[in-house]
Scaffold this active site. Structure first.
Site, short mmCIF file in Angstrom:
data_model
loop_
_atom_site.label_atom_id
_atom_site.label_comp_id
_atom_site.label_asym_id
_atom_site.label_seq_id
_atom_site.Cartn_x
_atom_site.Cartn_y
_atom_site.Cartn_z
N ASN A 1 0.88 -1.17 0.00
CA ASN A 1 0.00 0.00 0.00
C ASN A 1 0.91 1.22 0.00
O ASN A 1 1.45 1.61 1.03
CB ASN A 1 -0.90 -0.01 1.24
CG ASN A 1 -1.89 1.13 1.23
OD1 ASN A 1 -1.83 2.02 0.38
ND2 ASN A 1 -2.80 1.12 2.18
N ARG B 1 -2.40 -2.10 -3.70
CA ARG B 1 -3.63 -1.33 -3.54
C ARG B 1 -3.54 -0.13 -4.48
O ARG B 1 -2.56 0.61 -4.46
CB ARG B 1 -3.74 -0.85 -2.10
CG ARG B 1 -4.92 0.06 -1.94
CD ARG B 1 -4.94 0.71 -0.60
NE ARG B 1 -6.14 1.53 -0.50
CZ ARG B 1 -6.21 2.65 0.19
NH1 ARG B 1 -5.17 3.09 0.83
NH2 ARG B 1 -7.32 3.33 0.23
N HIS C 1 -13.05 2.68 -0.54
CA HIS C 1 -13.03 1.65 0.53
C HIS C 1 -13.64 0.34 0.03
O HIS C 1 -14.10 -0.47 0.84
CB HIS C 1 -13.84 2.08 1.77
CG HIS C 1 -13.24 3.18 2.59
ND1 HIS C 1 -14.01 4.12 3.23
CD2 HIS C 1 -11.96 3.50 2.89
CE1 HIS C 1 -13.24 4.96 3.90
NE2 HIS C 1 -11.98 4.61 3.69
N ARG D 1 -12.85 15.52 7.07
CA ARG D 1 -13.60 15.84 5.84
C ARG D 1 -15.07 16.12 6.17
O ARG D 1 -15.64 15.44 7.02
CB ARG D 1 -13.54 14.67 4.86
CG ARG D 1 -12.16 14.49 4.24
CD ARG D 1 -12.11 13.25 3.38
NE ARG D 1 -10.99 12.42 3.76
CZ ARG D 1 -10.86 11.14 3.46
NH1 ARG D 1 -11.77 10.53 2.74
NH2 ARG D 1 -9.80 10.48 3.85
N GLU E 1 -8.12 -5.36 4.80
CA GLU E 1 -7.97 -5.00 3.39
C GLU E 1 -6.77 -5.69 2.76
O GLU E 1 -6.84 -6.14 1.61
CB GLU E 1 -7.83 -3.47 3.27
CG GLU E 1 -9.16 -2.77 3.48
CD GLU E 1 -9.03 -1.31 3.85
OE1 GLU E 1 -8.53 -1.02 4.95
OE2 GLU E 1 -9.44 -0.46 3.05
#
Ligand code: ADP
Length: 352
Positions: free
Chosen positions: A7, A64, A153, A214, A337
């Site tokens: 990643n 990823r 996601h 955010r 993940e």
């Protein structure tokens, strides 16, 4: 098969080495501050080189990749054509895709002849129907510039949705699931009969739920209003919406939900407000997704807040399904993940 999952972020590389198909973890680590002043890693190439001195025998690499646009609805073996397409997707994810690509290019140099797979955050949501992914904007913007909801996601939502079916002992293709990924970034997905049919993040990961920093959903007219009021350019307003809003902006304290729960329990009004807003927005989405699926069989929580903050889960669920004849199961499933990327990479190359 020794499968390395990478990643690669703008200044960091996270890695995990799995033995597949079993999924046991053989090694993991994180390199940070790449390219920063005083760092021993000037670039991703030197970072990856250092990682590869710690591990050996890599037979497969899974990367990823944040944005696959409409080009990629499933994992792919990386070749020149795929690299070209990932480059094209950089315009849609300028902060993430270039970093992901740097990791891919460095691995190709350092591990020549080893197969590499790209697994995209957007891929799982490519099953959204058009009425869910087109914005109420001139349609030609979609055709010309790819303006649409993509969702993110995806690897996490897909992993926990599969796990939920396994835990419930029911066929994945028959379930109506709502998956809540609540970390620093937060998104929620509506998974009907094995397919994502709606999700809260949009063209970028800014839409939807209130997140650590955010804002999530706001009136779009606020963007131009604030630009005028604060004399901001495009970058200036983007920075505010992405970095100083959400839990941090509302509370004026922190983007960290643990800290906010602590402050709220000591009667800090703004911490309370930020948590109330966070919970309320999630409830609204769950209600909407339950309606579009005509019910819900299971609600799943994952990621930092979803996995560890029982108080927040309890507040989200309070009274939520009182009107339903059959109440959904509520599950907490730690997201994995990296394991999902390793599995998908392995299945792609192990296919007969
Ligand atoms: P990221 O999106 O950066 O991967 P995480 O999934 O680690 O984020 O989630 C971070 C959020 O989860 C923070 O708001 C943090 O306060 C909250 N959290 C609560 N408990 C934990 C925990 N045990 N470990 C990590 N984060 C936690």
């Amino acid at each position: 098969m020794r499968t390395l999952v990478i990643n690669s972020g703008s200044s960091s590389i996270k890695y995990k080495l799995f033995r597949m198909p079993g999924g046991s973890v053989l090694g993991k680590g994180l390199i940070e501050h790449i390219g920063e002043k005083g760092s021993s890693f000037q670039d991703h190439f030197t970072g990856l080189k250092a990682i590869l001195t710690k591990i050996d025998g890599v037979e497969l690499v899974g990367h990823r990749v944040v944005h696959g646009a409409e080009e990629f609805s499933k994992p792919v073996i990386i070749n020149e054509a795929v690299i070209k397409k990932i480059k094209q997707c950089c315009a849609l994810a300028p902060l993430h895709n270039p970093a992901n690509l740097t990791g891919i290019l460095a691995c190709r140099k350092l591990l020549p002849g080893i197969r590499q797979v790209a697994v995209f955050d957007t891929a799982f949501h490519q099953s959204l129907p058009e009425h869910a992914f087109i914005y109420g904007l001139p349609y030609e913007y979609y055709r010309k510039w790819g303006v649409r909801k993509y969702g993110f996601h995806g690897t996490s939502h897909q992993y926990v949705a599969h796990e939920a079916a396994r835990i419930l002992g029911r066929p994945y293709q028959k379930l109506r699931l709502i998956t809540c990924h609540l970390g620093n970034g937060c998104s929620i997905a509506c998974v009907k009969h094995g397919k994502s049919i709606d999700t809260s993040m949009g063209f970028t990961p800014l839409e939807g739920l209130i997140m650590g920093t955010r804002c999530g959903d706001i009136d779009p007219a606020l963007v131009t209003y604030l630009m005028r009021k604060k004399k901001l350019d495009a970058q200036g307003i983007e920075d505010i919406l992405n970095k100083s809003s959400g839990l941090k902006g509302v509370s004026g304290l922190s983007n960290d939900m643990r800290e906010l729960e602590g402050k709220a329990s000591r009667n800090n009004a703004r911490a309370r407000l930020a948590i109330d807003m966070f919970v309320y927005r999630i409830k609204k989405y769950i209600g909407a997704y339950t309606a579009v699926m005509g019910g819900c069989d299971a609600l799943i929580f994952t990621a930092g807040i979803g996995e560890h903050q029982e108080g927040i889960r309890r507040r989200i669920c309070k009274g939520l399904f009182d009107h339903l004849k059959q109440r959904p199961a509520v599950l907490v499933i730690p997201t994995q993940e990296e394991l999902m990327i390793a599995r998908q990479s392995y299945h792609l190359v192990a296919k007969p």
